[in-house]
Design an enzyme around this catalytic site. Sequence first.
Site, PDB file in Angstrom:
ATOM      1  N   ASP A 101       1.495  -2.702   1.023  1.00  0.00           N
ATOM      2  CA  ASP A 101       1.481  -1.434   0.294  1.00  0.00           C
ATOM      3  C   ASP A 101       0.185  -0.788   0.756  1.00  0.00           C
ATOM      4  OD1 ASP A 101       0.888   0.626  -1.533  1.00  0.00           O
ATOM      5  OD2 ASP A 101       2.199  -0.297  -3.012  1.00  0.00           O
ATOM      6  N   HIS A 102       0.287   0.247   1.583  1.00  0.00           N
ATOM      7  CA  HIS A 102      -0.933   0.714   2.251  1.00  0.00           C
ATOM      8  C   HIS A 102      -1.977   1.256   1.275  1.00  0.00           C
ATOM      9  CE1 HIS A 102       1.203   4.613   2.257  1.00  0.00           C
ATOM     10  NE2 HIS A 102      -0.007   5.103   2.152  1.00  0.00           N
ATOM     11  N   HIS A 118       3.253   2.194  -4.931  1.00  0.00           N
ATOM     12  CA  HIS A 118       1.867   2.679  -5.033  1.00  0.00           C
ATOM     13  C   HIS A 118       1.403   2.840  -6.490  1.00  0.00           C
ATOM     14  CE1 HIS A 118       2.537   3.244  -0.886  1.00  0.00           C
ATOM     15  NE2 HIS A 118       3.032   4.452  -0.935  1.00  0.00           N
TER      16      HIS A 118
END
Length: 496
Positions: A181-182, A244
């Site tokens: 999950d960047h 996110h």
Amino acid sequence: MRPREQTPPLALVIFGASGDLTARKILPALVDLADRGRLSDRFTVIGVARTEWTDDEFRKVALQDATAGGERWQRLVERFRYVAGEYSATETFDRLKEVLSEADEQYGTGGNRVYYLATIPPVFAMVAEALAKEGCNVPGPGGEFARLVVEKPYGRDLQSALDLDDAVHRAFGEDQIFRIDHYMGKETVQNVLALRFANAVFEPIWNRRYVEQVQITVAESLGVEHRGGFYESAGALRDIVQNHVMQVLALTLMEPPTGMDATHLRDEKVKLLKAVDIPTPDEAVDRSVRGQYGAGVVGQEAVPAYRDEEGVAADSQTETYVALRLGVENWRWAGVPVYVRTGKRLPARVTEVAMQFHRVPFLAFEGELARQLRPNSLVLRIQPNEGISLHFGAKVPGEEFRVQSVSMDFLYENAFHERESDGYPRLLHDAMCGDATLFIRTDEVEQAWRIVDPYLAAWSQPGGGGLHFYNAGTWGPHIADLLLERSGDSWRTPEL
Ligand SMILES: NC(=O)c1ccc[n+]([C@@H]2O[C@H](COP(=O)([O-])OP(=O)(O)OC[C@H]3O[C@@H](n4cnc5c(N)ncnc54)[C@H](OP(=O)(O)O)[C@@H]3O)[C@@H](O)[C@H]2O)c1
């Protein structure tokens, strides 16, 4: 979290090497790492995709897509390899095995492998299974590790995520899997941990006694760009909230972990996610708003409606905006509403968490300004203009005693002179070094789906969660205001 170091020798195998993510995120992240001396000299990349490229053609792309690369990068690229093939074909993996052996021999990659699933989600399980079938799920001769990095989305609802996990777990152990999950790679997201757990002043007020409500906003000014087809099958809840928003929410509201390592940190995140209330179908409809943008103006630019975007159905029911009222059922947060909203084509790109504190019990000051005084809030700004702002009341200079809201701002850029990162260099480096702290564990993914699944289910019923339209360039459908007004609350307008 471990100290930064150079990666061990390894071969990074990118499934999806001819795709958009590789070009826009992975190659630039590798350039960044190469230029900072973070990649081992015994490192190579092996691209795997259908496009019929030769090694040289792939190398050219690696130089083009990452033009900023310096001398180190150019030297590394010279040894990049490419395997053209379909993931359903055994020959592709036979060839990959050969190339991996050659890499071990020629470049000293030492039998260590990191496989990156930067490809389309429907083939994730197939690739993982094929790797296992070919014995690639264990290190090569003399190697210490074989890891699997998996891109989002991880499933499209709870059941598909569980099925994907079953398939991937048949091929790789959980300790080999690094789900990306960047957001977790962003400095400012990690800074939530520093703010909360390296400072004595915030923790005592970080609870229901002082915090009246929490608002998490992930606003994008862009539309779906060229990814309309992809977005049609996703929507805002799946694309942003399940991953996110849940990560930011967990870090902001979890209990203090006893260590910042992968186990302790993720244990606390899961514990928090397990306390987020799961609505009944009626509650899900009542506590959510789905929206879709119509034509409008963002900045100075006139933009089309979502339904007029390329790859989008003319009668699309996909939400480009979602607002939810969540709650966390534990001692620390019981009764504190957690409002979450995300949308495309909103007035600005901004991600922030706002902790709004209770008003003072009695306001002794007179006058209109005092009445308009906003309650204190602490805003954690994740992007852009990363930083932290404390909003409080201050006396306006003059003979009269007038009070007005002001803010005290900490800007990351001023303090550290760092430019914003999309998180990829950090996460790639961590995966290659074997540090799973910032990656999403199986139970986190599962719990995040358990939270959002009831909304998806309720919306899919007749009459459940109708779509409300909003003009591009506004803060979403008006009805989203009602979600808060019922409790006497209102959305914050982020400072732009
Ligand atoms: N793009 C983004 O901004 C972004 C952001 C966050 C996450 N992601 C995630 O990253 C992943 C990749 O996205 P993307 O946008 O890069 O997709 P993409 O541009 O469509 O690329 C897909 C890649 O997979 C290869 N591929 C697909 N099916 C294959 C098959 N059966 N056999 C062999 N190769 C196959 C394609 O090869 P050929 O083209 O050569 O056939 C191509 O290299 C997705 O999970 C996406 O959700 C993307």
